[in-house]
Enzyme design. Structure first.
Site, PDB file in Angstrom:
ATOM      1  N   HIS A   3      25.645   9.859  11.046  1.00 46.69           N
ATOM      2  CA  HIS A   3      25.701   8.312  11.393  1.00 46.69           C
ATOM      3  C   HIS A   3      25.914   8.261  12.688  1.00 46.69           C
ATOM      4  O   HIS A   3      26.598   8.998  13.474  1.00 46.69           O
ATOM      5  CB  HIS A   3      26.745   7.730  10.547  1.00 46.69           C
ATOM      6  CG  HIS A   3      28.001   8.352  10.395  1.00 46.69           C
ATOM      7  ND1 HIS A   3      28.971   8.391  11.568  1.00 46.69           N
ATOM      8  CD2 HIS A   3      28.540   9.535   9.534  1.00 46.69           C
ATOM      9  CE1 HIS A   3      30.059   9.091  11.106  1.00 46.69           C
ATOM     10  NE2 HIS A   3      29.653  10.052  10.216  1.00 46.69           N
ATOM     11  N   HIS A  11      30.875   4.280  10.615  1.00 47.78           N
ATOM     12  CA  HIS A  11      29.719   4.656  10.004  1.00 47.78           C
ATOM     13  C   HIS A  11      28.699   3.484  10.361  1.00 47.78           C
ATOM     14  O   HIS A  11      28.557   2.728   9.509  1.00 47.78           O
ATOM     15  CB  HIS A  11      29.647   4.767   8.503  1.00 47.78           C
ATOM     16  CG  HIS A  11      30.395   5.862   8.024  1.00 47.78           C
ATOM     17  ND1 HIS A  11      31.746   6.140   7.305  1.00 47.78           N
ATOM     18  CD2 HIS A  11      30.218   7.291   8.232  1.00 47.78           C
ATOM     19  CE1 HIS A  11      32.214   7.187   7.113  1.00 47.78           C
ATOM     20  NE2 HIS A  11      31.414   8.063   7.637  1.00 47.78           N
ATOM     21  N   GLU A  19      30.454  19.429  10.708  1.00 47.17           N
ATOM     22  CA  GLU A  19      30.314  18.317  11.349  1.00 47.17           C
ATOM     23  C   GLU A  19      30.588  18.351  12.629  1.00 47.17           C
ATOM     24  O   GLU A  19      31.762  18.534  13.032  1.00 47.17           O
ATOM     25  CB  GLU A  19      30.769  17.034  10.535  1.00 47.17           C
ATOM     26  CG  GLU A  19      30.767  15.646  11.142  1.00 47.17           C
ATOM     27  CD  GLU A  19      31.212  14.480  10.380  1.00 47.17           C
ATOM     28  OE1 GLU A  19      32.120  14.724   9.715  1.00 47.17           O
ATOM     29  OE2 GLU A  19      30.923  13.404  10.715  1.00 47.17           O
ATOM     30  N   GLU A  58      26.244  15.752  10.409  1.00 46.73           N
ATOM     31  CA  GLU A  58      26.946  16.273   9.243  1.00 46.73           C
ATOM     32  C   GLU A  58      26.156  16.938   7.849  1.00 46.73           C
ATOM     33  O   GLU A  58      26.188  16.075   6.987  1.00 46.73           O
ATOM     34  CB  GLU A  58      28.248  15.692   8.980  1.00 46.73           C
ATOM     35  CG  GLU A  58      27.613  14.148   8.245  1.00 46.73           C
ATOM     36  CD  GLU A  58      29.283  13.306   7.940  1.00 46.73           C
ATOM     37  OE1 GLU A  58      29.999  14.072   6.968  1.00 46.73           O
ATOM     38  OE2 GLU A  58      29.330  12.352   8.314  1.00 46.73           O
ATOM     39  N   ASP A  99      37.882  17.189   6.593  1.00 52.12           N
ATOM     40  CA  ASP A  99      36.952  16.126   7.455  1.00 52.12           C
ATOM     41  C   ASP A  99      38.091  15.309   8.138  1.00 52.12           C
ATOM     42  O   ASP A  99      39.030  14.777   7.540  1.00 52.12           O
ATOM     43  CB  ASP A  99      35.807  15.544   6.593  1.00 52.12           C
ATOM     44  CG  ASP A  99      35.003  14.737   7.410  1.00 52.12           C
ATOM     45  OD1 ASP A  99      35.192  14.330   8.509  1.00 52.12           O
ATOM     46  OD2 ASP A  99      33.930  14.390   6.662  1.00 52.12           O
ATOM     47  N   ASP A 145      35.257  12.180  14.542  1.00 49.19           N
ATOM     48  CA  ASP A 145      34.671  12.566  13.094  1.00 49.19           C
ATOM     49  C   ASP A 145      34.200  13.946  13.500  1.00 49.19           C
ATOM     50  O   ASP A 145      33.082  14.258  13.963  1.00 49.19           O
ATOM     51  CB  ASP A 145      33.840  11.646  12.793  1.00 49.19           C
ATOM     52  CG  ASP A 145      33.482  11.770  11.410  1.00 49.19           C
ATOM     53  OD1 ASP A 145      33.965  12.581  10.737  1.00 49.19           O
ATOM     54  OD2 ASP A 145      32.456  11.006  10.809  1.00 49.19           O
TER      55      ASP A 145
END
Ligand code: MN
Ligand code: MN
Length: 317
Positions: free
Chosen positions: A175, A183, A302, A208, A104, A115
């Site tokens: 998020h 986040h 993700e 995710e 990640d 992300d």
């Protein structure tokens, strides 16, 4: 709709550098593309016998070589570790033949954050578990558009994962992503948590899904390697002051790894003593590695997307 919730666009427009919509999307796509290429590099390096420390350093160096920053330390979370494991300064750990590895990571530029994550199944024996999070992510992406209810995204993720015989991790989820805020709202659940809030055009969100054969929730472990700047450092401890100065200069906006500061200290002992002192006085906060509460093994996928009127655009590709 929560009153204080601003779209990504509103957030970026309030920053110092006002940029047009087109430029904003282009910048987010560039960051997303470098993040994707970091994952591609991970696929070639995460092999049995390879050192986690070497892999994390190489991936982070790749992003820097492309002229980008690091949104947060590369996470290499193995088996029952779901997230937030990054190697320590002298980490000797190597990948095992049966490991299932969540990679990640994200690139960064001018506060725009990438992300994305993949799961690498080194034994090939956990294909179904990997598929569960992969298909959950694909189904979630295909339903994203302005007006979609957050709880409905969660329901799709939950349904796909359960149809494969696993459970989602309920206390992890997607998020919003804003400038220097990885986040932010909204939290996007991996089950229908009853949230009637909806996505809006222009929102940038990370999706995710996590699947597991365990209990379906994670707890903090005692592995502390990722930290963030949290407050002032009122301490006379010389090492802690030296570390704090570095944090304020380089890592005031985004999370950092302890290993990033190892060259400043003569020993691992002084390095970790300094960060523990900063944690004790509240100058930094810690993001402990998260472990599945039933010691189940975990898969994760993700992507980061921008919400459009009739669909979404994947940024991390
Ligand atoms: Mn992530
Ligand atoms: Mn994320």
């Amino acid at each position: 709709m929560k009153a204080n919730r601003k779209s990504y666009e509103a957030n970026i427009m309030e920053g110092e550098n006002k940029i047009s919509d087109e430029d904003k999307i282009k910048a987010a796509e560039e960051v997303g593309n470098v993040s994707h290429r970091m994952l591609e590099l991970a696929k070639t390096m995460v092999k049995p016998g390879a050192r986690l420390l070497d892999v994390a350093n190489a991936i982070e160096d790749f992003a820097k070589g492309q002229g980008f920053g690091i949104a947060f330390p590369v996470n290499l979370s193995i088996n029952e570790y779901a997230a937030h494991y990054t190697p320590s300064a002298d980490d000797k750990k190597v990948f095992g033949e049966k490991d299932i590895v969540k990679v990640d990571l994200g690139a960064e530029k001018n506060g725009i954050l990438g992300d994305c994550a993949i799961t690498i199944d080194l034994s090939g024996e956990n294909g179904k578990l990997v598929e569960a999070s992969e298909e959950a992510l694909q189904n979630a992406i295909s339903m994203i558009k302005a007006g979609v209810r957050l709880g409905d995204i969660g329901k799709v993720v939950d349904d796909v994962i359960r149809s494969k015989g696993y459970v989602p991790i309920k206390n992890l989820g997607g998020h919003g992503v804003r400038l220097n805020d990885l986040h932010s709202e909204p939290f996007i659940p991996n089950y229908d948590n009853g949230d009637d809030e909806v996505l809006e055009e222009g929102d940038i969100v990370a999706l995710e899904p996590f699947a597991t054969n365990g209990k379906g929730y994670v707890v903090n472990s005692d592995v502390y390697e990722i930290y963030g700047h949290a407050g002032d450092a009122a301490t006379r401890n010389t090492d802690a002051r030296k570390m704090f100065k570095e944090i304020v200069e380089k890592y005031s906006s985004n999370p950092f790894a302890v290993r990033w500061m190892s060259k400043l200290f003569p020993s691992g002992f002084s390095l970790y003593s300094a960060v523990r002192e900063l944690l004790r006085i509240g100058a930094v906060e810690v993001y402990p590695a998260l472990v599945e509460s039933g010691k189940g093994i975990v898969s994760q996928m993700e992507h980061e997307v921008i919400v459009e009127k009739d669909g979404c655009r994947v940024l991390t590709k």
